[in-house]
Motif scaffolding. Structure first.
Motif, mmCIF file in Angstrom:
data_model
loop_
_atom_site.group_PDB
_atom_site.id
_atom_site.type_symbol
_atom_site.label_atom_id
_atom_site.label_comp_id
_atom_site.label_asym_id
_atom_site.label_seq_id
_atom_site.Cartn_x
_atom_site.Cartn_y
_atom_site.Cartn_z
ATOM 1 N N SER A 212 -6.282 -40.693 -28.957
ATOM 2 C CA SER A 212 -6.666 -40.995 -27.584
ATOM 3 C C SER A 212 -8.115 -41.472 -27.613
ATOM 4 C CB SER A 212 -6.539 -39.753 -26.704
ATOM 5 O OG SER A 212 -7.548 -38.801 -27.037
ATOM 6 N N TYR A 213 -8.550 -42.101 -26.546
ATOM 7 C CA TYR A 213 -9.941 -42.561 -26.502
ATOM 8 C C TYR A 213 -10.901 -41.371 -26.628
ATOM 9 C CZ TYR A 213 -14.081 -45.128 -24.979
ATOM 10 O OH TYR A 213 -15.326 -45.700 -24.919
ATOM 11 N N LEU A 214 -10.517 -40.239 -26.041
ATOM 12 C CA LEU A 214 -11.341 -39.038 -26.148
ATOM 13 C C LEU A 214 -11.453 -38.592 -27.603
ATOM 14 C CD1 LEU A 214 -9.882 -37.029 -23.125
ATOM 15 C CD2 LEU A 214 -12.060 -38.264 -23.193
ATOM 16 N N GLU A 215 -10.328 -38.608 -28.315
ATOM 17 C CA GLU A 215 -10.324 -38.221 -29.728
ATOM 18 C C GLU A 215 -11.106 -39.216 -30.576
ATOM 19 O OE1 GLU A 215 -5.991 -35.931 -29.931
ATOM 20 O OE2 GLU A 215 -6.093 -38.112 -30.158
ATOM 21 N N LEU A 216 -11.038 -40.480 -30.205
ATOM 22 C CA LEU A 216 -11.780 -41.512 -30.926
ATOM 23 C C LEU A 216 -13.283 -41.241 -30.852
ATOM 24 C CD1 LEU A 216 -11.280 -44.537 -32.213
ATOM 25 C CD2 LEU A 216 -12.276 -45.249 -30.064
ATOM 26 N N LEU A 217 -13.767 -40.896 -29.668
ATOM 27 C CA LEU A 217 -15.194 -40.593 -29.503
ATOM 28 C C LEU A 217 -15.604 -39.390 -30.338
ATOM 29 C CD1 LEU A 217 -15.598 -41.117 -25.646
ATOM 30 C CD2 LEU A 217 -16.222 -42.705 -27.479
ATOM 31 N N ASP A 218 -14.765 -38.365 -30.362
ATOM 32 C CA ASP A 218 -15.073 -37.173 -31.164
ATOM 33 C C ASP A 218 -15.081 -37.508 -32.653
ATOM 34 O OD1 ASP A 218 -15.299 -35.659 -28.886
ATOM 35 O OD2 ASP A 218 -13.312 -34.732 -29.061
ATOM 36 N N MET A 261 -6.508 -54.029 -21.103
ATOM 37 C CA MET A 261 -5.998 -53.837 -22.464
ATOM 38 C C MET A 261 -6.231 -52.405 -22.937
ATOM 39 S SD MET A 261 -6.786 -57.413 -24.460
ATOM 40 C CE MET A 261 -8.532 -57.545 -24.043
ATOM 41 N N LEU A 262 -7.385 -51.844 -22.609
ATOM 42 C CA LEU A 262 -7.689 -50.480 -23.015
ATOM 43 C C LEU A 262 -6.708 -49.494 -22.399
ATOM 44 C CD1 LEU A 262 -9.783 -48.723 -24.568
ATOM 45 C CD2 LEU A 262 -11.032 -48.526 -22.412
ATOM 46 N N LEU A 263 -6.412 -49.663 -21.132
ATOM 47 C CA LEU A 263 -5.548 -48.721 -20.430
ATOM 48 C C LEU A 263 -4.091 -48.817 -20.853
ATOM 49 C CD1 LEU A 263 -7.010 -48.984 -16.798
ATOM 50 C CD2 LEU A 263 -7.436 -47.204 -18.518
ATOM 51 N N GLU A 264 -3.659 -49.999 -21.315
ATOM 52 C CA GLU A 264 -2.246 -50.127 -21.683
ATOM 53 C C GLU A 264 -1.983 -49.671 -23.115
ATOM 54 O OE1 GLU A 264 -1.487 -54.645 -23.355
ATOM 55 O OE2 GLU A 264 -0.955 -54.181 -21.293
ATOM 56 N N GLU A 265 -3.025 -49.282 -23.837
ATOM 57 C CA GLU A 265 -2.957 -48.748 -25.195
ATOM 58 C C GLU A 265 -2.752 -49.852 -26.240
ATOM 59 O OE1 GLU A 265 -1.573 -44.240 -24.710
ATOM 60 O OE2 GLU A 265 0.129 -45.623 -24.898
ATOM 61 N N SER A 266 -3.006 -49.492 -27.490
ATOM 62 C CA SER A 266 -2.858 -50.424 -28.602
ATOM 63 C C SER A 266 -2.320 -49.654 -29.794
ATOM 64 C CB SER A 266 -4.207 -51.090 -28.940
ATOM 65 O OG SER A 266 -4.064 -52.066 -29.944
ATOM 66 N N ILE A 267 -0.999 -49.483 -29.802
ATOM 67 C CA ILE A 267 -0.335 -48.704 -30.850
ATOM 68 C C ILE A 267 0.922 -49.445 -31.308
ATOM 69 C CG2 ILE A 267 -1.188 -46.491 -29.978
ATOM 70 C CD1 ILE A 267 1.534 -46.052 -28.660
ATOM 71 N N CYS A 268 1.394 -49.115 -32.518
ATOM 72 C CA CYS A 268 2.658 -49.692 -32.988
ATOM 73 C C CYS A 268 3.358 -48.695 -33.901
ATOM 74 C CB CYS A 268 2.428 -51.034 -33.680
ATOM 75 S SG CYS A 268 1.752 -50.961 -35.357
#
Length: 298
Positions: A212-218, A261-268
């Protein structure tokens, strides 16, 4: 193999050039102006938006790779998605055909589709359609967020953390990203030249870790040896009012398109690994290598 490359002087291009040379290939870069010579790399001057400036530059090559792309527009300077994504692709395809080159590789982006919410993705899709209709032996690669030494996004966040242990978060911060290392993207491009099965296929490329974006920051804070930052949340409704006004200022860090783009996520799903035969690098280990004091981009 001699390979004609546009966009090769950028962040991903540097990683790709090293990968190609290590495999015995001969890159020929289309550049605006000649840079200091690099052993094993040929440079030709031209502008990807002006086909007449590089009409003969691809002669003698066996493949073309187009890495050209922008993340935000500056229309007053002629920097637009239509010009740099769509028209540049048309020009590179024309150069390949004029030189009798049959093999063509295109850099796109994860999330690209016809009905995408972001114009960035829609323009990438229009470029992909040109590639698919070209009649060439094409391969399209769609990376997620690309990280590595010299990247923009991770280093930008790290720079903010160096100044203060506070990282504002838009919305709930639970939207997910699956970053992939630039070395892994470069390896996929190089392998595409060697693997015939990649012809006429499009691959979504993503990394080993979904955060998640929160986890990315951590994770970034941890790689820098810092405690997890404070994360005040900015209401999305408010940001959707502010960003359209402020995005016209070049220094403002985000546009409405980027927010979508950030809100719709970027995963595969990682299915690309079955074709290319390797596992992507671990995100935390990858960023730790360059987010040390004095090594991150400033």
């Amino acid at each position: 193999m001699k390979i004609f490359i546009s966009g090769g002087t950028g962040f991903v291009g540097g990683h790709l050039i090293r990968e190609l040379i290590s495999r015995g290939h001969e890159p020929r870069l289309l550049v605006h102006r000649r840079a200091p010579a690099i052993e094993g790399v040929e440079q030709v001057e031209g502008d990807v938006t002006r086909p007449e400036s590089f009409l003969d530059a691809a002669q003698g090559c066996q493949a073309v790779i187009n890495l050209v792309g922008i993340i935000r527009e500056f229309p007053s300077r002629g920097i637009t998605f239509q010009r740099l994504h769509v028209q540049a692709t048309a020009n590179m395809l024309a150069a390949a055909k004029a030189a009798g080159i049959g093999r063509y590789l295109q850099m796109s982006a994860l999330g690209t589709r016809k009905d995408a919410r972001a114009e960035y993705h829609r323009s990438k899709f229009r470029a992909e359609e040109l590639v698919r209709a070209s009649g060439l032996e094409w391969t399209i690669l769609r990376p997620s967020l690309i990280y590595g030494p010299g990247d923009s996004f991770i280093n930008m966040l790290a720079g903010q953390l160096r100044h203060a242990p506070v990282m504002p978060v838009m919305g709930n911060g639970r939207y997910r990203l699956q970053p992939i290392h630039a070395d892994d993207v470069a390896r996929c491009f190089a392998l595409s030249l060697e693997l015939g099965e990649t012809i006429a296929h499009c691959y979504d490329l993503c990394g080993a870790n979904r955060l998640s974006y929160l986890e990315l920051l951590d994770a970034i804070a941890d790689a820098m040896g810092k405690p997890a930052p404070l994360k005040p949340h900015a209401p999305l409704a408010l940001m959707k009012l502010i960003i359209p006004i402020m995005q016209h200022i070049p220094q403002f860090p985000i546009t409405s398109d980027q927010l979508r783009m950030l809100l719709e996520e970027s995963i595969c799903d990682g299915g690309w690994q079955k074709t290319f035969g390797f596992e992507p690098r671990d995100f935390k280990e990858g960023i730790r290598e360059y987010l040390k004091k004095g090594h991150a981009k400033t």
